[in-house]
Design an enzyme around this catalytic site. Structure first.
Site, PDB file in Angstrom:
ATOM      1  N   ARG A  28      19.491  32.135  15.842  1.00 30.66           N
ATOM      2  CA  ARG A  28      18.789  31.745  14.641  1.00 30.66           C
ATOM      3  C   ARG A  28      19.687  31.051  13.705  1.00 30.66           C
ATOM      4  O   ARG A  28      21.008  31.669  13.412  1.00 30.66           O
ATOM      5  CB  ARG A  28      18.206  32.912  13.897  1.00 30.66           C
ATOM      6  CG  ARG A  28      17.235  33.553  15.043  1.00 30.66           C
ATOM      7  CD  ARG A  28      16.019  34.244  14.365  1.00 30.66           C
ATOM      8  NE  ARG A  28      15.275  35.043  15.398  1.00 30.66           N
ATOM      9  CZ  ARG A  28      14.122  34.560  15.818  1.00 30.66           C
ATOM     10  NH1 ARG A  28      13.638  33.149  15.718  1.00 30.66           N
ATOM     11  NH2 ARG A  28      13.410  34.885  16.767  1.00 30.66           N
ATOM     12  N   HIS A  99      25.188  20.502  18.613  1.00 34.24           N
ATOM     13  CA  HIS A  99      24.256  21.311  18.630  1.00 34.24           C
ATOM     14  C   HIS A  99      22.708  20.739  18.696  1.00 34.24           C
ATOM     15  O   HIS A  99      22.729  19.847  18.179  1.00 34.24           O
ATOM     16  CB  HIS A  99      24.523  22.504  17.579  1.00 34.24           C
ATOM     17  CG  HIS A  99      24.457  22.015  16.249  1.00 34.24           C
ATOM     18  ND1 HIS A  99      25.828  21.198  15.673  1.00 34.24           N
ATOM     19  CD2 HIS A  99      23.750  22.232  15.159  1.00 34.24           C
ATOM     20  CE1 HIS A  99      25.424  20.717  14.601  1.00 34.24           C
ATOM     21  NE2 HIS A  99      24.210  21.454  14.195  1.00 34.24           N
TER      22      HIS A  99
END
Length: 113
Positions: A28, A99
């Site tokens: 997260r 990412h």
């Protein structure tokens, strides 16, 4: 290496890990931009998308597979979600480790067509 995402992938920095295997780690985002905001990071360090080549493309395919599984698990697969990657300074990349962002859980703004 002093890369924060390498350190998270290596277990040196705590994070809410949602998926981890030999190729990727997903966790997260600490500053979420949507109710669901998950970062999916290759374990292998790439500074940005431009560094991916050859056999490394299987990692990118695997990232999308993991993103689809996470979207289902997080309950956003049916309503819709966004997968985004920023590459390089002008592309908006902030952390120098490739990412992918998985975002969903509300109507996302911006229409890319």
């Amino acid at each position: 290496m002093d890369c924060i995402f390498c350190r998270i992938a290596g277990g040196d920095i705590p994070a809410e890990i949602l998926h981890k295997d030999d190729l990727v780690v997903a966790f997260r985002d600490i500053a979420p931009q949507a109710p669901v905001h998950i970062l999916i990071v290759p374990v292998k360090h790439f500074s940005n998308l431009t560094e991916v080549n050859g056999d490394d493309y299987e990692i990118i395919a695997h990232i999308f597979k993991v993103a689809i599984e996470l979207a289902d698990r997080e309950g956003i697969a049916e309503s819709g979600y966004r997968i985004a990657v920023n590459s390089g300074k002008e592309g908006g990349q902030v952390v120098g480790h490739l990412h992918f962002h998985l975002l969903g859980g509300r109507q996302l703004s911006g229409d890319l067509g």
